[in-house]
Motif scaffolding. Sequence first.
Motif, PDB file in Angstrom:
ATOM      1  N   PRO A  51     -68.148  24.517  17.067  1.00 12.76           N
ATOM      2  CA  PRO A  51     -67.723  25.250  16.594  1.00 12.76           C
ATOM      3  C   PRO A  51     -65.907  25.332  17.393  1.00 12.76           C
ATOM      4  O   PRO A  51     -65.232  25.994  17.687  1.00 12.76           O
ATOM      5  CB  PRO A  51     -67.936  26.619  17.547  1.00 12.76           C
ATOM      6  N   GLN A  52     -65.764  24.267  18.574  1.00 12.37           N
ATOM      7  CA  GLN A  52     -64.631  24.303  19.655  1.00 12.37           C
ATOM      8  C   GLN A  52     -64.088  22.838  19.171  1.00 12.37           C
ATOM      9  O   GLN A  52     -64.758  21.778  18.628  1.00 12.37           O
ATOM     10  CB  GLN A  52     -65.235  24.260  21.076  1.00 12.37           C
ATOM     11  N   LEU A  53     -62.866  22.411  19.059  1.00 16.41           N
ATOM     12  CA  LEU A  53     -61.375  21.499  19.551  1.00 16.41           C
ATOM     13  C   LEU A  53     -61.499  21.420  20.592  1.00 16.41           C
ATOM     14  O   LEU A  53     -61.462  22.270  20.759  1.00 16.41           O
ATOM     15  CB  LEU A  53     -60.466  21.573  18.281  1.00 16.41           C
ATOM     16  N   TYR A  54     -60.830  19.819  21.153  1.00 16.41           N
ATOM     17  CA  TYR A  54     -61.111  20.095  22.066  1.00 16.41           C
ATOM     18  C   TYR A  54     -59.028  18.921  22.159  1.00 16.41           C
ATOM     19  O   TYR A  54     -59.457  17.683  21.579  1.00 16.41           O
ATOM     20  CB  TYR A  54     -61.438  19.450  23.138  1.00 16.41           C
ATOM     21  N   THR A  55     -58.438  19.863  23.726  1.00 15.44           N
ATOM     22  CA  THR A  55     -57.744  18.479  23.699  1.00 15.44           C
ATOM     23  C   THR A  55     -57.354  17.692  24.939  1.00 15.44           C
ATOM     24  O   THR A  55     -58.207  19.111  25.943  1.00 15.44           O
ATOM     25  CB  THR A  55     -56.222  18.852  23.496  1.00 15.44           C
ATOM     26  N   ALA A  56     -57.834  16.740  25.397  1.00 15.25           N
ATOM     27  CA  ALA A  56     -57.823  16.722  26.874  1.00 15.25           C
ATOM     28  C   ALA A  56     -56.458  15.933  27.723  1.00 15.25           C
ATOM     29  O   ALA A  56     -55.406  15.508  27.579  1.00 15.25           O
ATOM     30  CB  ALA A  56     -58.139  14.319  27.291  1.00 15.25           C
ATOM     31  N   LEU A  57     -56.882  17.157  28.466  1.00 14.90           N
ATOM     32  CA  LEU A  57     -55.728  17.337  29.565  1.00 14.90           C
ATOM     33  C   LEU A  57     -55.251  16.409  30.576  1.00 14.90           C
ATOM     34  O   LEU A  57     -54.067  16.419  30.629  1.00 14.90           O
ATOM     35  CB  LEU A  57     -55.471  19.067  30.059  1.00 14.90           C
ATOM     36  N   SER A  58     -56.404  16.224  30.629  1.00 17.68           N
ATOM     37  CA  SER A  58     -56.896  15.112  32.502  1.00 17.68           C
ATOM     38  C   SER A  58     -58.206  14.229  32.328  1.00 17.68           C
ATOM     39  O   SER A  58     -58.723  15.225  31.469  1.00 17.68           O
ATOM     40  CB  SER A  58     -56.538  15.683  33.704  1.00 17.68           C
ATOM     41  N   GLY A  59     -58.287  13.256  32.610  1.00 17.16           N
ATOM     42  CA  GLY A  59     -59.277  12.867  33.137  1.00 17.16           C
ATOM     43  C   GLY A  59     -59.565  11.869  32.063  1.00 17.16           C
ATOM     44  O   GLY A  59     -58.415  11.970  30.333  1.00 17.16           O
ATOM     45  N   MET A  60     -60.607  11.516  32.262  1.00 15.31           N
ATOM     46  CA  MET A  60     -60.915  10.228  30.929  1.00 15.31           C
ATOM     47  C   MET A  60     -62.195  10.286  30.092  1.00 15.31           C
ATOM     48  O   MET A  60     -63.013  10.812  30.682  1.00 15.31           O
ATOM     49  CB  MET A  60     -60.347   8.828  31.113  1.00 15.31           C
ATOM     50  N   GLY A  61     -62.692   9.738  28.980  1.00 13.31           N
ATOM     51  CA  GLY A  61     -64.063   9.491  28.604  1.00 13.31           C
ATOM     52  C   GLY A  61     -63.994   8.537  27.676  1.00 13.31           C
ATOM     53  O   GLY A  61     -63.172   7.884  27.604  1.00 13.31           O
ATOM     54  N   VAL A  62     -65.112   8.574  26.537  1.00 12.63           N
ATOM     55  CA  VAL A  62     -65.479   7.943  25.877  1.00 12.63           C
ATOM     56  C   VAL A  62     -66.617   8.798  25.243  1.00 12.63           C
ATOM     57  O   VAL A  62     -67.194   9.535  24.435  1.00 12.63           O
ATOM     58  CB  VAL A  62     -66.546   6.709  26.818  1.00 12.63           C
ATOM     59  N   ARG A  63     -65.889   7.891  23.372  1.00 14.97           N
ATOM     60  CA  ARG A  63     -66.746   7.850  22.611  1.00 14.97           C
ATOM     61  C   ARG A  63     -67.375   6.575  22.027  1.00 14.97           C
ATOM     62  O   ARG A  63     -67.250   5.699  22.098  1.00 14.97           O
ATOM     63  CB  ARG A  63     -65.411   7.909  21.276  1.00 14.97           C
TER      64      ARG A  63
END
Length: 242
Positions: A51-63
């Motif tokens: 139910p949520q959408l996000y913007t990465a404000l800081s940090g790193m991840g992987v799809r």
Amino acid sequence: MVVNCSNCPLRRRALFVDMTDEEIEFMERFKVGEMVVEPGTAILMEGSNSPQLYTALSGMGVRYKSLEDGRRQVINMVLPGDFLGLQAGVMGEMGHSVEATTAMTLCVFDRARLWEFFSTQPERAYDLTWLGAVEEHFLGEALASIGQHSALEALAWSFMQFYERGRALRLLRNEGMPLPYRQQDIADTLGLSLVHTNKTIAKLRKMKLATWSDGILTVHDPEGLAALAGVEGQQLKPRPLM
């Protein structure tokens, strides 16, 4: 403390298109909070209907996408400013997973209000469409690199993507930028074995083009690395920030 959109540190980066006062006010109403996650946290899961959408404000991840036998294909990496969850917002469920590689701070938006973009903020709605188109373009470039380039060329292309994004985000320190991923993550991105990836990284270092060590990517010869990657003269286009 929750960061107001008007004071967002990412807005000062040249990578992002400036927003009008009206757009900033709308985004501040659209944003419902922030979420801090630890490394390894699953932010979005394949097949889920978040139910949520996000913007990465800081940090790193992987799809990544998971295969039936447990292997995975990394689609791309998540860097500050990336928008997450649009796929579920439009198609009803996620077709891939998103996981935090480092500690991350995420701006959180209510997906139920997504269609407000299209009814009250047509320019912001176009920005969402633009982001989707850019993602499609990137995947096409990545597929071409994986399918047609040598391992050395593909790794050079991958490193150039990180380097240019890092420079635009002001992450570089003495020409080095944080790249806190495992070699296995890069191998899963490029469809290479871990051993082949390790040897190819060593080749780039021996050629004095780039070094990746202790989570830091240092590009010694940007022009040479770009030439090897086949991206000479290409520049990042300014992108919307959600």
